[in-house]
Design a protein around this motif. Structure first.
Motif, PDB file in Angstrom:
ATOM      1  N   ILE A 172      11.623 103.299  25.941  1.00 28.57           N
ATOM      2  CA  ILE A 172      12.193 104.150  26.995  1.00 28.57           C
ATOM      3  C   ILE A 172      11.833 105.614  26.728  1.00 28.57           C
ATOM      4  O   ILE A 172      11.435 106.350  27.619  1.00 28.57           O
ATOM      5  N   PHE A 173      11.945 105.996  25.441  1.00 24.90           N
ATOM      6  CA  PHE A 173      11.557 107.364  25.071  1.00 24.90           C
ATOM      7  C   PHE A 173      10.092 107.603  25.392  1.00 24.90           C
ATOM      8  O   PHE A 173       9.728 108.625  25.965  1.00 24.90           O
ATOM      9  N   LEU A 174       9.250 106.650  25.018  1.00 24.68           N
ATOM     10  CA  LEU A 174       7.810 106.812  25.258  1.00 24.68           C
ATOM     11  C   LEU A 174       7.512 106.902  26.752  1.00 24.68           C
ATOM     12  O   LEU A 174       6.710 107.717  27.189  1.00 24.68           O
ATOM     13  N   ARG A 175       8.184 106.036  27.528  1.00 27.01           N
ATOM     14  CA  ARG A 175       7.968 106.046  28.971  1.00 27.01           C
ATOM     15  C   ARG A 175       8.338 107.415  29.544  1.00 27.01           C
ATOM     16  O   ARG A 175       7.589 108.005  30.319  1.00 27.01           O
ATOM     17  N   SER A 176       9.496 107.917  29.115  1.00 26.84           N
ATOM     18  CA  SER A 176       9.923 109.240  29.586  1.00 26.84           C
ATOM     19  C   SER A 176       8.932 110.305  29.146  1.00 26.84           C
ATOM     20  O   SER A 176       8.614 111.240  29.882  1.00 26.84           O
ATOM     21  N   PHE A 177       8.431 110.133  27.921  1.00 32.87           N
ATOM     22  CA  PHE A 177       7.477 111.080  27.372  1.00 32.87           C
ATOM     23  C   PHE A 177       6.219 111.135  28.240  1.00 32.87           C
ATOM     24  O   PHE A 177       5.766 112.199  28.664  1.00 32.87           O
ATOM     25  N   TRP A 178       5.670 109.933  28.550  1.00 34.49           N
ATOM     26  CA  TRP A 178       4.459 109.904  29.380  1.00 34.49           C
ATOM     27  C   TRP A 178       4.728 110.421  30.784  1.00 34.49           C
ATOM     28  O   TRP A 178       3.888 111.106  31.368  1.00 34.49           O
ATOM     29  N   LEU A 179       5.890 110.086  31.311  1.00 38.17           N
ATOM     30  CA  LEU A 179       6.222 110.573  32.644  1.00 38.17           C
ATOM     31  C   LEU A 179       6.288 112.102  32.644  1.00 38.17           C
ATOM     32  O   LEU A 179       5.802 112.759  33.567  1.00 38.17           O
ATOM     33  N   SER A 180       6.852 112.672  31.568  1.00 38.49           N
ATOM     34  CA  SER A 180       6.956 114.134  31.485  1.00 38.49           C
ATOM     35  C   SER A 180       5.578 114.757  31.339  1.00 38.49           C
ATOM     36  O   SER A 180       5.291 115.802  31.923  1.00 38.49           O
ATOM     37  N   ILE A 181       4.719 114.121  30.551  1.00 36.05           N
ATOM     38  CA  ILE A 181       3.350 114.611  30.427  1.00 36.05           C
ATOM     39  C   ILE A 181       2.672 114.614  31.793  1.00 36.05           C
ATOM     40  O   ILE A 181       2.057 115.602  32.214  1.00 36.05           O
ATOM     41  N   GLY A 182       2.829 113.474  32.503  1.00 31.96           N
ATOM     42  CA  GLY A 182       2.231 113.361  33.835  1.00 31.96           C
ATOM     43  C   GLY A 182       2.764 114.436  34.762  1.00 31.96           C
ATOM     44  O   GLY A 182       2.002 115.089  35.478  1.00 31.96           O
ATOM     45  N   THR A 183       4.072 114.632  34.728  1.00 28.68           N
ATOM     46  CA  THR A 183       4.694 115.650  35.570  1.00 28.68           C
ATOM     47  C   THR A 183       4.135 117.034  35.225  1.00 28.68           C
ATOM     48  O   THR A 183       3.798 117.823  36.113  1.00 28.68           O
ATOM     49  N   THR A 184       4.018 117.303  33.920  1.00 27.19           N
ATOM     50  CA  THR A 184       3.533 118.611  33.485  1.00 27.19           C
ATOM     51  C   THR A 184       2.098 118.832  33.963  1.00 27.19           C
ATOM     52  O   THR A 184       1.768 119.906  34.471  1.00 27.19           O
ATOM     53  N   VAL A 185       1.253 117.807  33.827  1.00 28.58           N
ATOM     54  CA  VAL A 185      -0.149 117.945  34.262  1.00 28.58           C
ATOM     55  C   VAL A 185      -0.212 118.184  35.766  1.00 28.58           C
ATOM     56  O   VAL A 185      -0.918 119.078  36.244  1.00 28.58           O
ATOM     57  N   LEU A 186       0.565 117.386  36.505  1.00 31.87           N
ATOM     58  CA  LEU A 186       0.582 117.535  37.963  1.00 31.87           C
ATOM     59  C   LEU A 186       1.035 118.943  38.350  1.00 31.87           C
ATOM     60  O   LEU A 186       0.431 119.596  39.209  1.00 31.87           O
ATOM     61  N   THR A 187       2.094 119.413  37.692  1.00 29.65           N
ATOM     62  CA  THR A 187       2.620 120.738  38.002  1.00 29.65           C
ATOM     63  C   THR A 187       1.591 121.809  37.663  1.00 29.65           C
ATOM     64  O   THR A 187       1.418 122.786  38.391  1.00 29.65           O
ATOM     65  N   LEU A 188       0.882 121.613  36.536  1.00 29.91           N
ATOM     66  CA  LEU A 188      -0.141 122.585  36.134  1.00 29.91           C
ATOM     67  C   LEU A 188      -1.269 122.627  37.151  1.00 29.91           C
ATOM     68  O   LEU A 188      -1.743 123.700  37.531  1.00 29.91           O
ATOM     69  N   LEU A 189      -1.680 121.441  37.635  1.00 32.00           N
ATOM     70  CA  LEU A 189      -2.784 121.376  38.590  1.00 32.00           C
ATOM     71  C   LEU A 189      -2.426 122.094  39.888  1.00 32.00           C
ATOM     72  O   LEU A 189      -3.286 122.694  40.531  1.00 32.00           O
ATOM     73  N   VAL A 190      -1.161 122.012  40.278  1.00 32.75           N
ATOM     74  CA  VAL A 190      -0.739 122.703  41.490  1.00 32.75           C
ATOM     75  C   VAL A 190      -0.400 124.160  41.174  1.00 32.75           C
ATOM     76  O   VAL A 190      -0.714 125.072  41.944  1.00 32.75           O
ATOM     77  N   GLY A 191       0.225 124.373  40.014  1.00 34.41           N
ATOM     78  CA  GLY A 191       0.778 125.693  39.694  1.00 34.41           C
ATOM     79  C   GLY A 191      -0.267 126.735  39.345  1.00 34.41           C
ATOM     80  O   GLY A 191      -0.133 127.892  39.743  1.00 34.41           O
ATOM     81  N   PHE A 192      -1.317 126.338  38.607  1.00 35.89           N
ATOM     82  CA  PHE A 192      -2.293 127.336  38.178  1.00 35.89           C
ATOM     83  C   PHE A 192      -3.020 127.993  39.353  1.00 35.89           C
ATOM     84  O   PHE A 192      -3.047 129.218  39.448  1.00 35.89           O
ATOM     85  N   PRO A 193      -3.568 127.171  40.283  1.00 34.06           N
ATOM     86  CA  PRO A 193      -4.223 127.814  41.431  1.00 34.06           C
ATOM     87  C   PRO A 193      -3.251 128.683  42.225  1.00 34.06           C
ATOM     88  O   PRO A 193      -3.631 129.744  42.712  1.00 34.06           O
ATOM     89  N   THR A 194      -2.000 128.222  42.342  1.00 31.37           N
ATOM     90  CA  THR A 194      -1.003 129.017  43.071  1.00 31.37           C
ATOM     91  C   THR A 194      -0.807 130.371  42.402  1.00 31.37           C
ATOM     92  O   THR A 194      -0.856 131.419  43.049  1.00 31.37           O
ATOM     93  N   ALA A 195      -0.607 130.337  41.075  1.00 33.82           N
ATOM     94  CA  ALA A 195      -0.390 131.579  40.337  1.00 33.82           C
ATOM     95  C   ALA A 195      -1.621 132.470  40.423  1.00 33.82           C
ATOM     96  O   ALA A 195      -1.516 133.688  40.571  1.00 33.82           O
TER      97      ALA A 195
END
Ligand SMILES: Nc1ncnc2c1ncn2[C@@H]1O[C@H](COP(=O)(O)OP(=O)(O)OP(=O)(O)O)[C@@H](O)[C@H]1O
Ligand SMILES: [Mg+2]
Lengths: 362, 301
Positions: free
Chosen positions: B82-105
């Protein structure tokens, strides 16, 4: 002048903004810079020097006109495709890279092999005398060292043209003099065309093969330093370069191959007549060191010594001319044994040889 | 001595100034954390709560092991997964946010200064709406037959339902949306300080746009990027509402697991131990960040 080598700027204009904010930074500027030349753009702040440099580098697009390098138009090329490198006024060194990485950057962009890059970096470090500082970061360098890194970085790619935007303005006087000599040496050794921007006229005169004097988006005069200094063709150029006396006058009668000009009252000066001597109201430009002081009564401009300033090698006399013809500065070399011949208040004659007078139309 | 008096009064004044903050942190942060830490070492009570007198490390053992019938410990990786799943989900979320956030910034930093404050305000809009409202809005958008699904079908881009809702991807989208300002603002702050002449210098030396970005802009924005990633990663790891709603409760995440222990499972010590394990991971992430980006690139001495 060869049409095909060097930089040719053809009728370049550049305007910024629109409406009330519109600024005409350059107005129909044309000039030719020869290959391997040390060419200087000189002018007061805001006259468009940086703008012209940025147009050559490709950071700005001209509003009109064309720029040719070796006969080929480069005006449409982005900056990274032009064989032109820049030494920025602020140096613009990459703060997250070491000195060596900064210098290697352009070489890596060219796709040069690692070993060659290292060799070239070492070569550049020696050239600008920075050996031992390879691993430092820009923030750990003095202003002069940063300046050298900027120079080495721009020279590493062996550009055809190096653009330098007031690279010495941040340095103190002593370092500045050293770097002037260094820059000149680098230019001679590398055989690269240097386009150098400064608003320091002394720097422009001592370093350049030729220089262009700019004012308010225009080029007023282009020539070798001696030509600009001795024969300014505009009042502005005469005034901007070195110290000069500018006297208002009107042309009186021609006198053989000379012309007599009338100042105020009975004061007159004889000048060499150019091919087409300007008529009507003119300015007479005379360098302080080209005139001499004689006791009153000699043939010359009558006046009285108003102030005397001793400045080591020379003494500078300020003479109030009679009949309200203005003030005149005379610079006299101090020779061994010679004593200050005149005192404040003495009546004197300012003697000006006819060939020392530059007649400028207003 | 006047100087001594001045100095002492200065320290007094400083104490008075930081006093409320210290008190606030002590009462509202430190005490609950210490209490949780204490609880994690207690026996669970029969009907929830804890037995305050019985101390044990069972809760931590239970994270990795299971007791067999004979009382021997068997490795049990359920919770770790469960920890690992949450970990990967958070990584995925972070990457997705970075992909959207960097061009925006990046876009924001290139705008004239007078527009920038407006853009900052617009970016913070997700903060202005209630968390539940945001998540239900995403349910409406993502569900089969929802806005996105029918738009894609109408355009002829898909011929079957997209079936995105109640998947980890939906959770990542929802979390990215919620935490986008955390990514955009620190990156914007570091890009805004970036001296654009450095980018010109890179162009001048032969770098095209892509290499100027990779070699100059991104390295100089790295502290902001790292800060943004941490600020998105940490709350994603412990997120509760969004995984429950958009993930459909199908696959358990850390947040839900902890909530369960204090709720239905009535195992407070285990819940507290899980929370402490999470805290440990978060602290580790922060320590790595501090070690790596303690100094911004220009200030190294
Ligand atoms: N990006 C810009 N937008 C608007 N106006 C500009 C811009 N760049 C330059 N100008 C204007 O164009 C004119 C020429 O500027 P430029 O920077 O070329 O002067 P300069 O000769 O280099 O001066 P200095 O010696 O102070 O560096 C100035 O009036 C300046 O205000
Ligand atoms: Mg300038």
């Amino acid at each position: 002048m060869s049409e095909s080598s060097g930089i040719a700027v053809r009728g370049i204009s550049k305007t910024f903004g629109s409406g009330a904010d519109r600024v005409q930074a350059l107005d129909n500027v044309s000039l030719d810079i020869r290959e391997n030349e040390f060419f200087t753009l000189l002018g007061p702040s805001g006259c468009g020097k940086t703008t012209l440099l940025r147009l050559i580098a490709g950071f700005e697009q001209p509003s009109a006109g064309d720029i040719l390098l070796d006969g080929v138009s480069i005006a449409h090329l982005p900056p990274f495709q032009r064989p032109v490198n820049t030494v920025f006024q602020s140096y613009a060194l990459f703060p997250h890279m070491t000195v060596a990485q900064n210098i290697a950057f352009g070489l890596e962009m060219q796709g040069m092999a690692r070993r060659q890059v290292d060799e070239r970096v070492a070569e550049m470090m020696t050239l600008v005398q920075l050996g031992g500082l390879e691993a430092r970061r820009p923030a750990q360098l003095s202003g002069g060292q940063q300046q050298r890194v900027a120079l080495a970085r721009a020279l590493a790619n062996h550009p055809k043209v190096l653009l330098l935007d007031e690279p010495l303005s941040a340095l103190d006087l002593k370092l500045r003099k050293e770097m002037q000599i260094e820059l000149k040496r680098l230019q001679l050794e590398s055989g690269i065309t240097f386009v150098f921007v400064t608003h320091d006229q002394e720097e422009a005169l001592t370093m350049s093969d030729r220089l262009a004097v700019m004012s308010d988006g225009h080029i007023l005069q282009i020539g070798a330093p001696a030509e600009i200094y001795e024969h300014p063709r505009h009042r502005f150029v005469a005034d901007f370069i070195g110290e000069i006396n500018l006297l208002d006058a009107t042309a009186a009668e021609p006198n053989g191959n000379r012309v007599r000009y009338r100042l105020g009252g009975s004061q007159t000066l004889l000048a060499e007549a150019a091919d087409a001597p300007p008529a009507g109201r003119v300015s007479l430009a005379i360098r302080p060191e080209r005139a001499s002081l004689e006791p009153a009564g000699e043939e010359g401009l009558a006046g009285a010594v108003e102030s005397i300033v001793y400045i080591g090698a020379d003494t500078v006399y300020r003479v109030a001319l009679a009949d309200g013809a203005g003030n005149f500065i005379v610079r006299v070399q101090n020779r061994a044994g010679a004593r200050g011949a005149f005192a404040i208040g003495d009546a004197v004659a300012v003697v000006v040889p006819p060939e020392a007078i530059q007649v400028l139309s207003d | 001595m006047p100087m001594g008096w001045f100095r002492r009064s200065k320290t007094h004044r400083q104490m008075a100034l930081i006093g409320p903050a210290v008190l606030f942190l002590a009462v509202l942060m430190l005490i609950p954390i210490v209490l949780m830490g204490y609880v994690s070492f207690l026996e669970r009570g029969e009907f929830g709560g804890v037995r305050w007198s019985d101390h044990t490390v069972d809760a931590y053992v239970a994270f990795l092991f299971e007791r067999d019938f004979d009382g021997s410990l068997q490795l049990n990786t359920d919770y770790l997964q469960i920890f690992l799943r949450s970990f990967w989900l958070s990584i995925g979320t972070t990457v997705l946010t970075l992909l959207v956030g960097f061009p925006t910034a990046f876009y924001m930093a290139l705008q004239p200064p007078r527009y920038r404050n407006l853009l900052i305000f617009l970016v913070t809009i997700p903060f202005w709406t209630n968390l539940l409202v945001r998540n239900y809005a995403w349910i409406l958008l993502l569900r089969n037959g929802g806005l996105i699904d029918s738009a894609l079908a109408w355009l002829g881009l898909t011929d079957a339902p997209i079936s995105v809702l109640y998947t980890p991807f939906a959770v990542a989208i929802g979390l990215s949306y919620s935490y986008l300002p955390f990514m955009v603002l620190p990156i914007y702050a570091s890009l805004e300080k970036l001296d654009f002449r450095l980018v010109e210098a890179a162009f001048d030396l032969g770098a095209d746009r892509r290499r100027a970005l990779a070699r100059v802009i991104i390295p100089l924005a790295a502290p902001g990027i790292a800060a943004g990633c941490i600020l998105v990663f940490i709350p994603s790891l412990g997120a509760y509402v969004t995984p429950e709603l958009l993930g459909g409760g199908k696959s358990l995440m850390i947040g839900s697991l902890i909530q369960n222990q204090f709720g239905a499972a009535r195992n407070w010590p285990f819940g507290a131990a899980l929370a402490f394990a999470l805290l440990g991971i978060v602290l580790l992430a922060i320590v790595i960040y501090l070690l790596r980006f303690r100094r911004s690139p220009g200030e190294m001495t």
